[in-house]
Scaffold this motif. Structure first.
Motif, PDB file in Angstrom:
ATOM      1  N   LYS A 361       0.833  -1.292  -0.067  1.00 47.30           N
ATOM      2  CA  LYS A 361       0.110   0.021  -0.193  1.00 47.30           C
ATOM      3  C   LYS A 361       1.017   1.098   0.108  1.00 47.30           C
ATOM      4  O   LYS A 361       1.685   1.248   0.950  1.00 47.30           O
ATOM      5  CB  LYS A 361      -0.788   0.106   1.088  1.00 47.30           C
ATOM      6  N   TRP A 362       0.784   2.019  -0.928  1.00 50.20           N
ATOM      7  CA  TRP A 362       1.539   3.323  -1.149  1.00 50.20           C
ATOM      8  C   TRP A 362       1.061   4.412  -0.536  1.00 50.20           C
ATOM      9  O   TRP A 362      -0.045   4.714  -0.471  1.00 50.20           O
ATOM     10  CB  TRP A 362       1.903   3.735  -2.888  1.00 50.20           C
ATOM     11  N   ASN A 363       1.518   5.346  -0.049  1.00 49.15           N
ATOM     12  CA  ASN A 363       1.232   6.673   0.439  1.00 49.15           C
ATOM     13  C   ASN A 363       0.998   7.456  -0.655  1.00 49.15           C
ATOM     14  O   ASN A 363       1.406   7.155  -2.109  1.00 49.15           O
ATOM     15  CB  ASN A 363       2.141   7.383   1.471  1.00 49.15           C
ATOM     16  N   THR A 364       0.418   8.759  -0.644  1.00 48.66           N
ATOM     17  CA  THR A 364      -0.200   9.433  -1.718  1.00 48.66           C
ATOM     18  C   THR A 364       0.542  10.919  -1.701  1.00 48.66           C
ATOM     19  O   THR A 364       0.309  11.749  -2.461  1.00 48.66           O
ATOM     20  CB  THR A 364      -1.648   9.758  -1.837  1.00 48.66           C
ATOM     21  N   SER A 365       1.859  10.946  -1.102  1.00 41.68           N
ATOM     22  CA  SER A 365       2.100  12.250  -0.737  1.00 41.68           C
ATOM     23  C   SER A 365       3.042  12.789  -2.095  1.00 41.68           C
ATOM     24  O   SER A 365       3.810  11.752  -2.644  1.00 41.68           O
ATOM     25  CB  SER A 365       2.964  12.474   0.175  1.00 41.68           C
ATOM     26  N   LEU A 366       3.123  13.974  -2.477  1.00 44.15           N
ATOM     27  CA  LEU A 366       3.979  14.383  -3.443  1.00 44.15           C
ATOM     28  C   LEU A 366       5.534  14.427  -3.029  1.00 44.15           C
ATOM     29  O   LEU A 366       6.679  14.341  -3.891  1.00 44.15           O
ATOM     30  CB  LEU A 366       3.446  15.659  -3.908  1.00 44.15           C
ATOM     31  N   THR A 367       5.589  14.691  -1.664  1.00 43.87           N
ATOM     32  CA  THR A 367       6.877  14.943  -1.153  1.00 43.87           C
ATOM     33  C   THR A 367       7.550  13.667  -0.906  1.00 43.87           C
ATOM     34  O   THR A 367       8.680  13.328  -1.567  1.00 43.87           O
ATOM     35  CB  THR A 367       6.917  15.995   0.127  1.00 43.87           C
ATOM     36  N   VAL A 368       6.930  12.794   0.077  1.00 42.95           N
ATOM     37  CA  VAL A 368       7.856  11.606   0.405  1.00 42.95           C
ATOM     38  C   VAL A 368       6.932  10.363  -0.132  1.00 42.95           C
ATOM     39  O   VAL A 368       5.994  10.224   0.137  1.00 42.95           O
ATOM     40  CB  VAL A 368       7.771  11.529   1.999  1.00 42.95           C
ATOM     41  N   ARG A 369       7.730   9.584  -1.073  1.00 48.01           N
ATOM     42  CA  ARG A 369       6.821   8.686  -1.583  1.00 48.01           C
ATOM     43  C   ARG A 369       7.254   7.418  -1.329  1.00 48.01           C
ATOM     44  O   ARG A 369       8.653   6.980  -1.357  1.00 48.01           O
ATOM     45  CB  ARG A 369       7.071   8.719  -3.193  1.00 48.01           C
ATOM     46  N   GLY A 370       6.500   6.474  -0.824  1.00 48.89           N
ATOM     47  CA  GLY A 370       6.777   5.408  -0.312  1.00 48.89           C
ATOM     48  C   GLY A 370       5.661   3.981   0.239  1.00 48.89           C
ATOM     49  O   GLY A 370       4.526   4.773   0.227  1.00 48.89           O
ATOM     50  N   PRO A 371       6.275   2.835   0.334  1.00 56.05           N
ATOM     51  CA  PRO A 371       5.072   2.030   1.113  1.00 56.05           C
ATOM     52  C   PRO A 371       4.559   2.691   2.406  1.00 56.05           C
ATOM     53  O   PRO A 371       5.305   2.929   3.230  1.00 56.05           O
ATOM     54  CB  PRO A 371       5.819   0.819   1.241  1.00 56.05           C
ATOM     55  N   LEU A 372       3.262   2.308   2.569  1.00 57.84           N
ATOM     56  CA  LEU A 372       2.683   2.448   3.846  1.00 57.84           C
ATOM     57  C   LEU A 372       2.630   1.243   4.742  1.00 57.84           C
ATOM     58  O   LEU A 372       2.842   1.082   5.926  1.00 57.84           O
ATOM     59  CB  LEU A 372       1.265   3.099   4.034  1.00 57.84           C
ATOM     60  N   THR A 373       2.356   0.171   4.001  1.00 57.33           N
ATOM     61  CA  THR A 373       2.448  -1.275   4.475  1.00 57.33           C
ATOM     62  C   THR A 373       2.747  -2.183   3.450  1.00 57.33           C
ATOM     63  O   THR A 373       2.831  -2.035   2.157  1.00 57.33           O
ATOM     64  CB  THR A 373       1.113  -1.721   4.854  1.00 57.33           C
ATOM     65  N   MET A 374       3.710  -3.372   3.972  1.00 59.44           N
ATOM     66  CA  MET A 374       4.212  -4.140   3.020  1.00 59.44           C
ATOM     67  C   MET A 374       4.497  -5.537   3.617  1.00 59.44           C
ATOM     68  O   MET A 374       5.130  -5.744   4.133  1.00 59.44           O
ATOM     69  CB  MET A 374       5.813  -3.669   2.805  1.00 59.44           C
TER      70      MET A 374
END
Ligand code: HEM
Length: 380
Positions: A361-374
């Protein structure tokens, strides 16, 4: 492969994303040049994003990340005296022991969310260490980091979040101001003591400046590192042959981390505000424009990197762009690299494979991009 970035670099490298709104620079050279020109591309102009009006009092007001020259230089020089490479290296044994404790809690063949169980608590423990946090604070501190990292993603309309975040900021201020006062009276062998002691030409950091720096560490140093560790494990799952290579040659883990930083930089875009009209690659950007410097795109620019969409840990040269460029270049870069390297060394010494058990599950931020859960299963 980020097709939108590729299309923008090709056909509209300097463009206004929405009429009257945000601009974006997507080519490596343009992004680097804008970072190098803080007189025109100002960081002070974005102050309200880091501390929106609903927050009331602004805990980041004295943070270097929202300052332009000459104020920025004063703070950065003072903080750098306390934040030396030696001070960072001193943390390595602690980082290794945090990573070992976390890795031992991961059971082979049992499903786990790697973000929650490893990628998040590792940098959180390191920042706790920098704060001289006492161990009884762990649970409270977890809420601090979650609440503080969510400031920029919380809007005026999310009123149900405002009270809790404001309470967290007050609680952190109470706790940290006590630590700062205590270290002024009785310096110890830790970073807060180094910050209060540091002097350059007779100048020192005020309490407000030390506090702002401590707050900044949570915002700048936590989620970014969480994403670096998460991306690293995700890319290892996609390319399991690299696990065997790195287990055989642990000294190459640092090199692997460098390519993770380029391929999936934690920070995709940073916003600046123009102090006057300026021309970039033939396009005029007006005064007062908000301009996103797209690191995520710069790191995939084929003019700069051969086969940019290929993950290749044998690339030559160091690419520092994931940590920004110029006067605001990340102060935590050596620490982030150290945490990721040590964290991966520990994971790879214990596990031979990781298999995904559900979608990331990815986050939706323009600044910091990455997985929220893996979710995944580690195998011994
Ligand atoms: C600044 C990225 C980890 C502390 C920055 C900037 C970037 C960045 C792109 C430039 C901001 C700007 O130009 O506006 C990253 C990434 C990290 C990471 C990708 C991890 C993978 C850390 C850590 C710390 C830290 C672990 C400290 C604990 C800072 C500070 C600044 C900064 C204090 C402000 C420097 C200034 O304004 O002069 N970081 N960072 N960062 N970072 Fe990091």
């Amino acid at each position: 492969p980020y097709p939108v970035y590729a299309e923008l670099r090709r056909s509209a490298p300097v463009c206004q994303v929405e009429p009257g709104g945000l601009w974006a620079l997507t080519r490596f050279e343009d992004v680097a040049a804008a970072f190098k020109n803080p007189q025109v591309f100002s960081s002070a102009g974005v102050r309200t994003t880091t501390a929106p009006p609903w927050l009331g009092h602004n805990p980041f007001s004295e943070s270097m990340i929202v300052m332009d020259p000459p104020h920025h230089m004063r703070l950065r020089t003072l903080v750098s005296r306390a934040w030396t490479p030696a001070a960072v290296n001193r943390l390595e044994p602690r980082i290794r022991s945090f990573a070992q404790v976390l890795a031992e809690r991961l059971s082979p063949e049992r499903e786990v969310d790697l973000v929650d169980a490893f990628a998040m608590p590792l940098p959180a423990s390191v920042i706790g260490e920098l704060f001289a946090l006492d161990p009884t604070m762990t649970a409270r501190y977890k809420r601090w980091s979650v609440d503080l990292s969510s400031v920029s993603g919380t809007t005026e309309k999310d009123t149900h979040r405002h009270d809790s975040i404001r309470a967290t900021v007050r609680e952190m201020e109470d706790y940290l101001s006590n630590v700062v006062a205590e270290r002024r009276r009785h310096p110890q062998d830790d970073m807060v003591s180094d910050l209060v002691k540091t002097r350059v030409d007779g100048e020192a950091l005020s309490d407000a400046e030390v506090m702002s720096f401590l707050f900044l560490l949570v915002v700048a140093g936590l989620e970014t590192t969480v994403q670096l560790v998460s991306h690293s494990v995700r890319l290892l799952m996609e390319q399991p042959h690299l696990i065997a290579r790195l287990r055989e040659n642990p000294s190459q883990v640092g090199r692997f981390v460098e390519e993770v930083l380029r391929y999936e930089p934690s920070v995709h875009g940073l916003v600046r505000v123009t102090t006057k009209a300026t021309e970039v690659s033939g396009v005029v950007i007006p005064e007062g424009a908000r301009v996103a410097l797209m690191i995520g795109s710069a790191c995939r620019d084929g003019e700069r990197f051969k086969d940019p969409d290929t993950f290749d840990m044998d690339r030559e040269g160091v690419n520092n762009m994931p940590f920004g460029h110029g006067i605001h270049f990340c102060l935590g870069a050596p620490l982030a690299r150290l945490e990721a390297r040590v964290g991966l060394e520990v994971l790879l010494s214990r596990f031979t494979r990781f298999t995904p058990t559900g979608p990331v599950k990815w986050n939706t931020s323009l600044t910091v991009r990455g997985p929220l859960t893996m979710p995944l299963i580690p195998h011994a």
